[in-house]
Motif scaffolding. Structure first.
Motif, PDB file in Angstrom:
ATOM      1  N   TRP A 248      -0.450   6.864   5.734  1.00 21.34           N
ATOM      2  CA  TRP A 248       1.002   6.727   5.684  1.00 21.34           C
ATOM      3  C   TRP A 248       1.395   5.956   4.429  1.00 21.34           C
ATOM      4  O   TRP A 248       0.716   4.997   4.050  1.00 21.34           O
ATOM      5  CB  TRP A 248       1.536   5.974   6.910  1.00 21.34           C
ATOM      6  N   LEU A 249       2.472   6.358   3.794  1.00 20.55           N
ATOM      7  CA  LEU A 249       2.928   5.714   2.562  1.00 20.55           C
ATOM      8  C   LEU A 249       4.441   5.547   2.613  1.00 20.55           C
ATOM      9  O   LEU A 249       5.172   6.465   3.002  1.00 20.55           O
ATOM     10  CB  LEU A 249       2.549   6.558   1.345  1.00 20.55           C
ATOM     11  N   LEU A 250       4.919   4.377   2.186  1.00 19.39           N
ATOM     12  CA  LEU A 250       6.344   4.114   2.016  1.00 19.39           C
ATOM     13  C   LEU A 250       6.525   3.550   0.619  1.00 19.39           C
ATOM     14  O   LEU A 250       5.874   2.564   0.250  1.00 19.39           O
ATOM     15  CB  LEU A 250       6.841   3.123   3.072  1.00 19.39           C
ATOM     16  N   GLU A 251       7.398   4.169  -0.180  1.00 13.79           N
ATOM     17  CA  GLU A 251       7.551   3.782  -1.585  1.00 13.79           C
ATOM     18  C   GLU A 251       9.020   3.607  -1.935  1.00 13.79           C
ATOM     19  O   GLU A 251       9.870   4.393  -1.513  1.00 13.79           O
ATOM     20  CB  GLU A 251       6.937   4.839  -2.493  1.00 13.79           C
ATOM     21  N   ARG A 252       9.296   2.561  -2.722  1.00 13.87           N
ATOM     22  CA  ARG A 252      10.641   2.339  -3.237  1.00 13.87           C
ATOM     23  C   ARG A 252      10.575   2.288  -4.756  1.00 13.87           C
ATOM     24  O   ARG A 252       9.775   1.547  -5.330  1.00 13.87           O
ATOM     25  CB  ARG A 252      11.231   1.031  -2.706  1.00 13.87           C
ATOM     26  N   HIS A 253      11.408   3.065  -5.395  1.00  9.26           N
ATOM     27  CA  HIS A 253      11.455   3.086  -6.857  1.00  9.26           C
ATOM     28  C   HIS A 253      12.885   2.796  -7.292  1.00  9.26           C
ATOM     29  O   HIS A 253      13.825   3.488  -6.900  1.00  9.26           O
ATOM     30  CB  HIS A 253      11.011   4.436  -7.411  1.00  9.26           C
ATOM     31  N   ALA A 254      13.038   1.760  -8.106  1.00  7.28           N
ATOM     32  CA  ALA A 254      14.357   1.372  -8.595  1.00  7.28           C
ATOM     33  C   ALA A 254      14.259   0.972 -10.057  1.00  7.28           C
ATOM     34  O   ALA A 254      13.247   0.425 -10.503  1.00  7.28           O
ATOM     35  CB  ALA A 254      14.914   0.214  -7.763  1.00  7.28           C
ATOM     36  N   ASP A 255      15.320   1.254 -10.813  1.00  6.80           N
ATOM     37  CA  ASP A 255      15.350   0.872 -12.224  1.00  6.80           C
ATOM     38  C   ASP A 255      15.442  -0.641 -12.392  1.00  6.80           C
ATOM     39  O   ASP A 255      14.958  -1.200 -13.377  1.00  6.80           O
ATOM     40  CB  ASP A 255      16.532   1.545 -12.924  1.00  6.80           C
ATOM     41  N   HIS A 256      16.063  -1.305 -11.438  1.00  9.17           N
ATOM     42  CA  HIS A 256      16.188  -2.755 -11.487  1.00  9.17           C
ATOM     43  C   HIS A 256      15.880  -3.320 -10.099  1.00  9.17           C
ATOM     44  O   HIS A 256      15.997  -2.626  -9.090  1.00  9.17           O
ATOM     45  CB  HIS A 256      17.599  -3.178 -11.923  1.00  9.17           C
ATOM     46  N   GLY A 257      15.477  -4.559 -10.054  1.00  8.22           N
ATOM     47  CA  GLY A 257      15.177  -5.181  -8.773  1.00  8.22           C
ATOM     48  C   GLY A 257      13.781  -4.842  -8.284  1.00  8.22           C
ATOM     49  O   GLY A 257      12.836  -4.736  -9.068  1.00  8.22           O
ATOM     50  N   LEU A 258      13.646  -4.658  -6.981  1.00  2.00           N
ATOM     51  CA  LEU A 258      12.335  -4.485  -6.352  1.00  2.00           C
ATOM     52  C   LEU A 258      11.900  -3.032  -6.305  1.00  2.00           C
ATOM     53  O   LEU A 258      12.643  -2.160  -5.862  1.00  2.00           O
ATOM     54  CB  LEU A 258      12.372  -5.050  -4.925  1.00  2.00           C
ATOM     55  N   SER A 259      10.670  -2.780  -6.764  1.00  2.00           N
ATOM     56  CA  SER A 259      10.013  -1.485  -6.627  1.00  2.00           C
ATOM     57  C   SER A 259       8.606  -1.732  -6.088  1.00  2.00           C
ATOM     58  O   SER A 259       8.046  -2.816  -6.247  1.00  2.00           O
ATOM     59  CB  SER A 259       9.924  -0.736  -7.964  1.00  2.00           C
ATOM     60  N   GLY A 260       8.027  -0.719  -5.470  1.00  2.00           N
ATOM     61  CA  GLY A 260       6.665  -0.870  -4.979  1.00  2.00           C
ATOM     62  C   GLY A 260       6.375   0.088  -3.847  1.00  2.00           C
ATOM     63  O   GLY A 260       7.152   0.999  -3.561  1.00  2.00           O
TER      64      GLY A 260
END
Length: 213
Positions: A143-155
């Motif tokens: 299982w994978l959960l991913e967050r991608h953002a230009d600013h702030g928190l990614s991971g």
């Protein structure tokens, strides 16, 4: 060798293959593979893949002190299928099940002290050659959960449940693989403070499987 992608309805197929020649074992083999993608709508996509993978023995296993000129190329057939979706523009998830079937893996016999059926101690061997004696499988789900953002928190963070087990054709032994790890958790995060500055951290936790018996 990558072939031209094919479109069947909404599905996209990407086939490929490679041909290998191993002079050390005087063998040539074709290893095909296939990847498929099928959009389901509402941000959901099915992704699947399969392929044949091969590994030739190294020089020491063929020409070394306990080498054998009768060794074959190891073979693995791999299958996986997963579903990917989006919770928002920045957040996506993925769940994948997989199965790898190994055949003819190399094993050096007689490397462990053991008991015979009559409880006699059998010492290690220094003369028995390498053999293509192991068959087995590695299966699990990720299982994978991913967050991608230009600013702030990614991971991203992921969890995997896996089972790796082998059997020896000659001795009849069955055991969990040396790298059998039942539970694995990974997490990685990075926080962008500015265009030049960011902070990141990584976490990895694992638990091995049952005793190798």
């Amino acid at each position: 060798m990558l072939f031209r992608s094919l479109t069947l309805g909404r599905a996209t197929l990407v086939p490929g293959a490679r041909v290998d020649r191993w002079s050390i074992v005087h063998d040539t083999a074709l290893s095909p593979w296939l990847q498929a993608t099928l959009p389901l709508g509402r941000g959901l996509t099915i992704k699947a893949g399969t392929g044949i993978y091969r590994q030739a023995p190294d020089t020491a296993q063929v020409k070394g002190t306990r080498g054998s000129s009768f060794l074959n190329v190891e073979k693995a057939a791999q299958y996986d299928i997963g579903v990917e979706g989006r919770l928002s523009r920045q957040l996506r998830w993925q769940a994948t099940v997989y199965d790898r079937e190994d055949r003819g893996l190399l094993r050096l016999p007689g490397t462990e002290v053991r008991l015979s059926a009559t409880n006699t101690i059998i010492n290690t061997s220094t003369t028995l050659p390498w053999l293509n004696s192991l068959d087995g499988h590695s299966r699990g789900i990720e299982w994978l959960l991913e967050r991608h953002a230009d600013h702030g928190l990614s991971g991203w963070m992921s969890y995997a449940l896996g089972f790796t087990r082998y059997g020896d054709r000659g001795t009849g032994e069955h055991f969990w693989g040396d790298f059998d790890q039942r539970h694995t958790f990974n997490a990685f995060g990075t926080y962008r403070l500015s265009d030049r500055t960011s902070m990141s951290a990584r976490l990895r936790l694992g638990k091995i499987g049952r005793a190798h018996v």
